[in-house]
Design a protein around this motif. Structure first.
Motif, PDB file in Angstrom:
ATOM      1  N   MET A 107     -19.305   3.342 -56.184  1.00 32.71           N
ATOM      2  CA  MET A 107     -19.853   4.454 -55.412  1.00 32.71           C
ATOM      3  C   MET A 107     -20.936   5.227 -56.159  1.00 32.71           C
ATOM      4  SD  MET A 107     -18.457   4.290 -52.529  1.00 32.71           S
ATOM      5  CE  MET A 107     -19.191   5.785 -51.891  1.00 32.71           C
ATOM      6  N   ARG A 108     -20.907   5.173 -57.500  1.00 33.82           N
ATOM      7  CA  ARG A 108     -21.777   6.045 -58.271  1.00 33.82           C
ATOM      8  C   ARG A 108     -22.798   5.323 -59.148  1.00 33.82           C
ATOM      9  NH1 ARG A 108     -22.348  11.262 -59.712  1.00 33.82           N
ATOM     10  NH2 ARG A 108     -21.600  12.678 -58.142  1.00 33.82           N
ATOM     11  N   VAL A 113     -10.612   7.139 -53.569  1.00 35.53           N
ATOM     12  CA  VAL A 113     -11.791   7.627 -54.296  1.00 35.53           C
ATOM     13  C   VAL A 113     -13.065   7.237 -53.559  1.00 35.53           C
ATOM     14  CG1 VAL A 113     -13.161   7.315 -56.408  1.00 35.53           C
ATOM     15  CG2 VAL A 113     -10.690   7.683 -56.563  1.00 35.53           C
ATOM     16  N   ILE A 114     -13.132   6.000 -53.104  1.00 38.34           N
ATOM     17  CA  ILE A 114     -14.292   5.520 -52.355  1.00 38.34           C
ATOM     18  C   ILE A 114     -14.479   6.349 -51.080  1.00 38.34           C
ATOM     19  CG2 ILE A 114     -15.193   3.592 -50.983  1.00 38.34           C
ATOM     20  CD1 ILE A 114     -13.986   1.700 -53.061  1.00 38.34           C
ATOM     21  N   ARG A 143     -24.609  11.811 -53.605  1.00 39.01           N
ATOM     22  CA  ARG A 143     -25.156  10.866 -54.586  1.00 39.01           C
ATOM     23  C   ARG A 143     -24.492   9.494 -54.489  1.00 39.01           C
ATOM     24  NH1 ARG A 143     -25.655  14.371 -60.234  1.00 39.01           N
ATOM     25  NH2 ARG A 143     -26.767  16.156 -59.361  1.00 39.01           N
ATOM     26  N   ALA A 144     -23.590   9.340 -53.560  1.00 41.90           N
ATOM     27  CA  ALA A 144     -22.853   8.080 -53.437  1.00 41.90           C
ATOM     28  C   ALA A 144     -23.747   6.954 -52.927  1.00 41.90           C
ATOM     29  CB  ALA A 144     -21.670   8.261 -52.493  1.00 41.90           C
ATOM     30  N   GLU A 145     -23.487   5.753 -53.450  1.00 36.66           N
ATOM     31  CA  GLU A 145     -24.186   4.548 -53.001  1.00 36.66           C
ATOM     32  C   GLU A 145     -23.432   3.987 -51.791  1.00 36.66           C
ATOM     33  OE1 GLU A 145     -26.947   3.443 -54.218  1.00 36.66           O
ATOM     34  OE2 GLU A 145     -27.140   4.722 -55.994  1.00 36.66           O
ATOM     35  N   GLN A 185     -23.852   0.293 -50.776  1.00 32.86           N
ATOM     36  CA  GLN A 185     -23.164  -0.552 -51.752  1.00 32.86           C
ATOM     37  C   GLN A 185     -21.675  -0.597 -51.474  1.00 32.86           C
ATOM     38  OE1 GLN A 185     -24.798  -0.853 -55.969  1.00 32.86           O
ATOM     39  NE2 GLN A 185     -23.001   0.417 -56.273  1.00 32.86           N
ATOM     40  N   ALA A 186     -21.117   0.547 -51.040  1.00 29.52           N
ATOM     41  CA  ALA A 186     -19.696   0.606 -50.709  1.00 29.52           C
ATOM     42  C   ALA A 186     -19.380  -0.301 -49.530  1.00 29.52           C
ATOM     43  CB  ALA A 186     -19.291   2.047 -50.398  1.00 29.52           C
ATOM     44  N   LYS A 187     -20.245  -0.282 -48.520  1.00 30.47           N
ATOM     45  CA  LYS A 187     -20.041  -1.150 -47.351  1.00 30.47           C
ATOM     46  C   LYS A 187     -20.092  -2.617 -47.760  1.00 30.47           C
ATOM     47  CE  LYS A 187     -22.078   2.167 -44.092  1.00 30.47           C
ATOM     48  NZ  LYS A 187     -23.234   2.445 -43.187  1.00 30.47           N
TER      49      LYS A 187
END
Length: 433
Positions: free
Chosen positions: A192-193, A232-233, A242-244, A247-249
């Motif tokens: 996420m970061r 957390v995600i 600021r989360a990506e 990218q998480a998906k």
């Protein structure tokens, strides 16, 4: 691609981190690794003239918790030495964490928080690799077993446990699952970061699956780390700007295929352990119950002292009395006072290393929440990981942030002074006379 000359210096902090997380894996004259590494770290800290005032605060808190434990033992006229082992091991872990951060800053100069987390994840992945190689190769198994402490690893215990689960290098059964779960938690944070390139993403996603399955076959508490990692995600996805998020998906989609591939890998190598390892999933999808044989008996083990004096200050002994539940064991050992001190101490570690970025603070806070969840099953703390995170932010504060602020302030003063001198030369303000 990093060159070999850049990779080789990273091996030392990686190995120290590895044995910090699995200290019983290396016997040092009858003691665990942290006995020596903690002494070396303390020596360096003294050589550097005790630079951090936060360390003093944390040492006072460590002695305070140990004093509470000792008081419970003394009041009840017990001979339990857990209070002494507690303070000794925490100090050893604490200054080993200082040594780790010293090495990381030496190698990387100004490492990011993500770099430090990658060292922890890499150490956990290395232990998973050792566990796998030990299972498929008897010479490797014999060699690694020869390195670790023999006190807790008699042949009888190893043979009995080895028929049910995967045996790793330097694990403590329940603790093995706990540390593997930490790896999953930190990887969830990194997805996420940390902005990852395609190769980096594939590597970390592969490590996630590998750590999950190896950890699962060592101890099923790894599942708790995975579940909290998803939490957390979710938190960072919903509230962190600021989360990506893309990218998480991608991770969620990729993890479906990777987990399926990992399952085939696991069943090919560890089919004899599958009934035990996948019991939770079998009960959930087949019987509709989220439980295992070991977890179903936890309600009976969740005991609370009935006597007021025991409830307040405990019985002063941590000897096993039939309950695995961490909360019950703490209550009977040192009462409400000691139990609160035990968990508040961990929050204090997090507080001393807090930053202004709440997204970053999620990493140590999630480890604390993970500890709260694990103590429903057994007695554990994860201070050894919190210490590493604590020292990173203290190092960054004293060696990066504060010098940078000082330099900026100094430059501003120089600019102001230059402006004054320039004005003085025109007759407006003349400080040269």
């Amino acid at each position: 691609m990093p060159k070999l000359k850049h990779i080789l210096p990273m091996l030392l902090p990686l190995l120290v981190t590895f044995y910090h997380l699995y200290p019983q894996a290396l016997d040092i004259r009858g003691s665990s690794f942290i006995s020596l590494s903690g002494l070396v770290g303390l020596g360096f800290y003294a050589y550097h003239r005790f630079p951090f005032r936060e360390v003093v605060y944390l040492m006072i808190a460590t002695f305070a918790v140990s004093l509470i434990f000792y008081t419970a033992t003394w009041y009840n006229l017990q001979n339990d030495n857990f209070w002494f082992d507690y303070i000794k091991s925490r100090i050893a872990w604490f200054f080993t964490a200082y040594l780790i951060m010293l090495l990381i800053f030496k190698v990387h100069k100004r490492p990011s928080f993500n770099t430090v987390l990658l060292y922890i994840v890499s150490a956990i992945a290395l232990q998973s690799l050792c566990a796998f190689l030990m299972y498929i190769s008897e010479p490797i198994e014999n060699f690694l077993y020869s390195l670790q402490m023999k006190v807790d690893y008699t042949e009888e215990i190893m043979d009995e446990a080895g028929s049910q689960r995967l045996m790793g290098y330097g694990i403590g059964f329940f603790g093995a699952g706990a540390i593997s779960g930490v790896g999953l938690l930190l990887l969830s944070y990194l997805f996420m970061r940390m902005k990852l390139k395609a190769k980096e993403f594939i590597l970390l996603a592969g490590l996630y699956v590998f750590i999950f399955y190896i950890g699962l076959f060592m101890a099923r508490t790894t599942i708790v780390g995975m579940a909290l990692g998803f939490g957390v995600i979710a938190v960072l996805y919903l509230w962190d700007n600021r989360a990506e998020k893309k990218q998480a998906k991608t991770f969620f989609i990729a993890s479906i295929f990777l987990m399926a591939g990992g399952y085939v890998f696991a069943m090919f190598y560890f089919s004899s352990f599958s009934d035990w390892a996948f019991e939770l999933f079998t009960n959930l999808f087949v019987h509709g119950r989220l439980e295992t044989r070991s977890s179903s008996g936890l309600s009976e083990m969740f005991l609370i002292p009935k006597e007021l004096s025991v409830l307040i200050i405990g019985e002063g002994t941590l000897e096993f009395f039939g309950s695995d539940v961490g909360y019950s064991r703490l209550l009977f050992y040192s009462g409400i006072i000691g139990t609160l001190a035990f968990f508040l101490y961990q929050l204090y570690i997090i507080k001393l290393g807090q930053t202004k970025d709440w997204g970053v603070n999620i990493a140590p806070i999630s480890i604390f929440v993970y500890t709260l969840a694990l103590n429903v099953k057994g007695f554990i703390d994860l201070n050894l990981v919190l210490y590493i995170i604590f020292f990173y932010f203290i190092f960054y504060k004293y060696y990066v942030y504060m010098p940078k602020i000082y330099a900026k302030s100094k430059n501003k003063n120089k600019m102001k002074l230059t402006q004054i001198y320039k004005r003085g030369s025109t007759g407006a303000v003349n400080l040269t006379k």
